[in-house]
Each structure stands twice: as C-alpha cells, then as structure tokens.
Design a protein around this motif. Sequence first.
Motif, PDB file in Angstrom:
ATOM      1  N   MET A   1       0.832  -1.184   0.000  1.00 46.20           N
ATOM      2  CA  MET A   1       0.000   0.000   0.000  1.00 46.20           C
ATOM      3  C   MET A   1       0.874   1.244   0.000  1.00 46.20           C
ATOM      4  SD  MET A   1      -3.064   0.856   2.600  1.00 46.20           S
ATOM      5  CE  MET A   1      -2.978   2.371   3.459  1.00 46.20           C
ATOM      6  N   ALA A   2       1.682   1.403   0.995  1.00 47.54           N
ATOM      7  CA  ALA A   2       2.586   2.555   1.152  1.00 47.54           C
ATOM      8  C   ALA A   2       1.834   3.878   1.032  1.00 47.54           C
ATOM      9  CB  ALA A   2       3.765   2.470   0.212  1.00 47.54           C
ATOM     10  N   TRP A   3       2.485   4.882   0.495  1.00 48.93           N
ATOM     11  CA  TRP A   3       1.889   6.204   0.409  1.00 48.93           C
ATOM     12  C   TRP A   3       2.584   6.949  -0.721  1.00 48.93           C
ATOM     13  CZ3 TRP A   3       1.681   9.924   5.214  1.00 48.93           C
ATOM     14  CH2 TRP A   3       0.725  10.923   4.994  1.00 48.93           C
ATOM     15  N   ASP A   4       2.115   6.704  -1.936  1.00 48.88           N
ATOM     16  CA  ASP A   4       2.763   7.247  -3.127  1.00 48.88           C
ATOM     17  C   ASP A   4       2.761   8.765  -3.186  1.00 48.88           C
ATOM     18  OD1 ASP A   4       3.367   4.687  -4.041  1.00 48.88           O
ATOM     19  OD2 ASP A   4       1.465   4.522  -5.125  1.00 48.88           O
ATOM     20  N   ASP A   5       1.705   9.403  -2.704  1.00 53.64           N
ATOM     21  CA  ASP A   5       1.622  10.856  -2.777  1.00 53.64           C
ATOM     22  C   ASP A   5       1.807  11.510  -1.404  1.00 53.64           C
ATOM     23  OD1 ASP A   5      -0.804  10.074  -1.688  1.00 53.64           O
ATOM     24  OD2 ASP A   5      -1.972  11.574  -2.769  1.00 53.64           O
ATOM     25  N   ALA A   6       2.698  10.928  -0.615  1.00 53.64           N
ATOM     26  CA  ALA A   6       2.967  11.483   0.721  1.00 53.64           C
ATOM     27  C   ALA A   6       3.369  12.949   0.588  1.00 53.64           C
ATOM     28  CB  ALA A   6       4.070  10.688   1.413  1.00 53.64           C
ATOM     29  N   PRO A   7       2.827  13.801   1.469  1.00 50.13           N
ATOM     30  CA  PRO A   7       3.101  15.236   1.365  1.00 50.13           C
ATOM     31  C   PRO A   7       4.508  15.597   1.833  1.00 50.13           C
ATOM     32  CG  PRO A   7       1.888  14.786   3.354  1.00 50.13           C
ATOM     33  CD  PRO A   7       1.964  13.486   2.611  1.00 50.13           C
ATOM     34  N   SER A   8       4.894  16.794   1.491  1.00 48.77           N
ATOM     35  CA  SER A   8       6.141  17.343   2.021  1.00 48.77           C
ATOM     36  C   SER A   8       5.957  17.568   3.515  1.00 48.77           C
ATOM     37  CB  SER A   8       6.456  18.693   1.364  1.00 48.77           C
ATOM     38  OG  SER A   8       6.700  18.526   0.005  1.00 48.77           O
ATOM     39  N   HIS A   9       7.071  17.772   4.188  1.00 46.75           N
ATOM     40  CA  HIS A   9       7.014  18.097   5.607  1.00 46.75           C
ATOM     41  C   HIS A   9       6.274  19.415   5.791  1.00 46.75           C
ATOM     42  CE1 HIS A   9      10.383  15.283   5.459  1.00 46.75           C
ATOM     43  NE2 HIS A   9      10.044  14.994   6.708  1.00 46.75           N
ATOM     44  N   ILE A  10       5.584  19.543   6.907  1.00 46.10           N
ATOM     45  CA  ILE A  10       4.862  20.774   7.230  1.00 46.10           C
ATOM     46  C   ILE A  10       5.818  21.966   7.189  1.00 46.10           C
ATOM     47  CG2 ILE A  10       3.640  22.013   9.076  1.00 46.10           C
ATOM     48  CD1 ILE A  10       1.901  19.871   7.806  1.00 46.10           C
ATOM     49  N   CYS A  11       7.009  21.803   7.711  1.00 51.42           N
ATOM     50  CA  CYS A  11       7.974  22.904   7.757  1.00 51.42           C
ATOM     51  C   CYS A  11       8.499  23.275   6.370  1.00 51.42           C
ATOM     52  CB  CYS A  11       9.126  22.581   8.707  1.00 51.42           C
ATOM     53  SG  CYS A  11      10.004  21.080   8.300  1.00 51.42           S
ATOM     54  N   ARG A  12       8.180  22.449   5.381  1.00 57.16           N
ATOM     55  CA  ARG A  12       8.579  22.747   4.000  1.00 57.16           C
ATOM     56  C   ARG A  12       7.367  23.061   3.129  1.00 57.16           C
ATOM     57  NH1 ARG A  12      13.331  18.295   3.368  1.00 57.16           N
ATOM     58  NH2 ARG A  12      14.800  19.418   4.663  1.00 57.16           N
ATOM     59  N   GLY A  13       6.260  23.424   3.790  1.00 57.66           N
ATOM     60  CA  GLY A  13       5.085  23.825   3.034  1.00 57.66           C
ATOM     61  C   GLY A  13       4.112  22.714   2.690  1.00 57.66           C
ATOM     62  N   GLY A  14       4.278  21.542   3.264  1.00 57.51           N
ATOM     63  CA  GLY A  14       3.377  20.430   2.986  1.00 57.51           C
ATOM     64  C   GLY A  14       1.995  20.653   3.575  1.00 57.51           C
ATOM     65  N   ASP A  15       1.045  19.885   3.094  1.00 55.84           N
ATOM     66  CA  ASP A  15      -0.314  20.003   3.606  1.00 55.84           C
ATOM     67  C   ASP A  15      -0.451  19.277   4.943  1.00 55.84           C
ATOM     68  OD1 ASP A  15      -1.643  17.203   3.101  1.00 55.84           O
ATOM     69  OD2 ASP A  15      -0.607  17.672   1.220  1.00 55.84           O
ATOM     70  N   VAL A  16      -1.632  19.360   5.545  1.00 54.92           N
ATOM     71  CA  VAL A  16      -1.848  18.875   6.901  1.00 54.92           C
ATOM     72  C   VAL A  16      -1.600  17.379   7.076  1.00 54.92           C
ATOM     73  CG1 VAL A  16      -3.372  20.745   7.574  1.00 54.92           C
ATOM     74  CG2 VAL A  16      -4.349  18.679   6.541  1.00 54.92           C
ATOM     75  N   ARG A  17      -1.646  16.622   6.005  1.00 51.51           N
ATOM     76  CA  ARG A  17      -1.326  15.192   6.117  1.00 51.51           C
ATOM     77  C   ARG A  17       0.103  14.988   6.603  1.00 51.51           C
ATOM     78  NH1 ARG A  17      -1.559  13.008   0.620  1.00 51.51           N
ATOM     79  NH2 ARG A  17      -0.656  15.026   0.188  1.00 51.51           N
ATOM     80  N   GLY A  18       0.951  15.974   6.348  1.00 50.72           N
ATOM     81  CA  GLY A  18       2.352  15.909   6.762  1.00 50.72           C
ATOM     82  C   GLY A  18       2.550  15.951   8.263  1.00 50.72           C
ATOM     83  N   LEU A  19       1.478  16.187   9.019  1.00 55.71           N
ATOM     84  CA  LEU A  19       1.598  16.149  10.481  1.00 55.71           C
ATOM     85  C   LEU A  19       2.107  14.800  10.965  1.00 55.71           C
ATOM     86  CD1 LEU A  19      -1.649  18.097  11.415  1.00 55.71           C
ATOM     87  CD2 LEU A  19       0.694  18.774  12.015  1.00 55.71           C
ATOM     88  N   SER A  20       1.905  13.761  10.173  1.00 58.20           N
ATOM     89  CA  SER A  20       2.392  12.444  10.585  1.00 58.20           C
ATOM     90  C   SER A  20       3.919  12.370  10.587  1.00 58.20           C
ATOM     91  CB  SER A  20       1.814  11.343   9.695  1.00 58.20           C
ATOM     92  OG  SER A  20       2.281  11.483   8.375  1.00 58.20           O
ATOM     93  N   PHE A  21       4.583  13.320   9.939  1.00 53.64           N
ATOM     94  CA  PHE A  21       6.042  13.330   9.878  1.00 53.64           C
ATOM     95  C   PHE A  21       6.677  14.362  10.811  1.00 53.64           C
ATOM     96  CE2 PHE A  21       4.779  11.986   5.502  1.00 53.64           C
ATOM     97  CZ  PHE A  21       5.209  10.678   5.599  1.00 53.64           C
ATOM     98  N   CYS A  22       5.866  14.996  11.661  1.00 55.68           N
ATOM     99  CA  CYS A  22       6.375  16.092  12.498  1.00 55.68           C
ATOM    100  C   CYS A  22       6.845  15.639  13.877  1.00 55.68           C
ATOM    101  CB  CYS A  22       5.291  17.152  12.683  1.00 55.68           C
ATOM    102  SG  CYS A  22       4.934  18.068  11.180  1.00 55.68           S
ATOM    103  N   CYS A  23       7.707  16.467  14.429  1.00 58.72           N
ATOM    104  CA  CYS A  23       8.182  16.317  15.806  1.00 58.72           C
ATOM    105  C   CYS A  23       7.083  16.755  16.766  1.00 58.72           C
ATOM    106  CB  CYS A  23       9.391  17.220  16.027  1.00 58.72           C
ATOM    107  SG  CYS A  23      10.780  16.911  14.930  1.00 58.72           S
ATOM    108  N   PRO A  24       7.283  16.538  18.055  1.00 59.18           N
ATOM    109  CA  PRO A  24       6.326  17.088  19.026  1.00 59.18           C
ATOM    110  C   PRO A  24       6.304  18.619  18.920  1.00 59.18           C
ATOM    111  CG  PRO A  24       7.832  15.561  20.100  1.00 59.18           C
ATOM    112  CD  PRO A  24       8.347  15.786  18.714  1.00 59.18           C
TER     113      PRO A  24
END
Length: 128
Positions: A1-24
């Motif tokens: 399955m993975a995640w082919d269209d995973a967003p950029s990091h929030i700190c790099r302008g990614g959309d809210v889905r990128g919260l899964s890649f963020c620090c506390p």
Amino acid sequence: MAWDDAPSHICRGGDVRGLSFCCPPVKPCPIVNALNEVGVTPQEYIEIKNKYARETRLGEGPGTCFGSMVWCCKPSKPCPLRDMSMKSINMSVDEYLTLKKQMAEEIVGKSTNSNFNEENVCSSYKCF
C-alpha cells in the motif's frame, strides 16, 4: 500500500497530512498552524501519536530524536537514526509509509475545525 503521494514536511510547506512526519510541538513552528487548521490541540496530537507508538511498530526506535518513530520524518529526508531503527526491526519503507498514512488519516479525521473539511483536503491532495 505505502503512500505514493505522501506530502512534504509541514515545515517545508506540505499540507496537513504531513503532520504524521512532524516532531512534538515543542517550539513555535509551522506545526502549530497546521494543528490549528485541522482543529487538533497539541495535546490531542501527542495523544494520537503516542497511541500509534503503543499500537504499532512505529513505537520502536528508542535511539531516535524523540524515542519513537512516530515522531520521525519522511524517508526522503536523510536520517541515520530513523533508518538504523527501521533496519534493526526489519521495517521496510513501504510499511513505514503505510503506518504514517494511517496515522495522518486519524489526525486529519479528528478535526474539530468547522472550516476544515477533510474531503476538500483529500480532493485537493488526493490523499486518502
């Protein structure tokens, strides 16, 4: 399955889905704006991530920056601590991204912001 269209990091302008890649949320940064956008408090965000740490293999990685891979970034960003943790438990990038995608779905799905519409985010970004 993975995640082919995973967003950029929030700190790099990614959309809210990128919260899964963020620090506390320990300092003022773009994560605060993203959490406000979806209407999730920093405490709720931490609780969701901690739940995934308890219930999935993303909880592994005691040698990572925050002691768990739930806080780790996207695999396209070099990180020897994350990569070493993944290797030590034989976790593939596909498994990592699948778990991160599931976590993003839960974070975005918890939105209490009446101005935020998960369907709009998902249609705009083809996310879930």
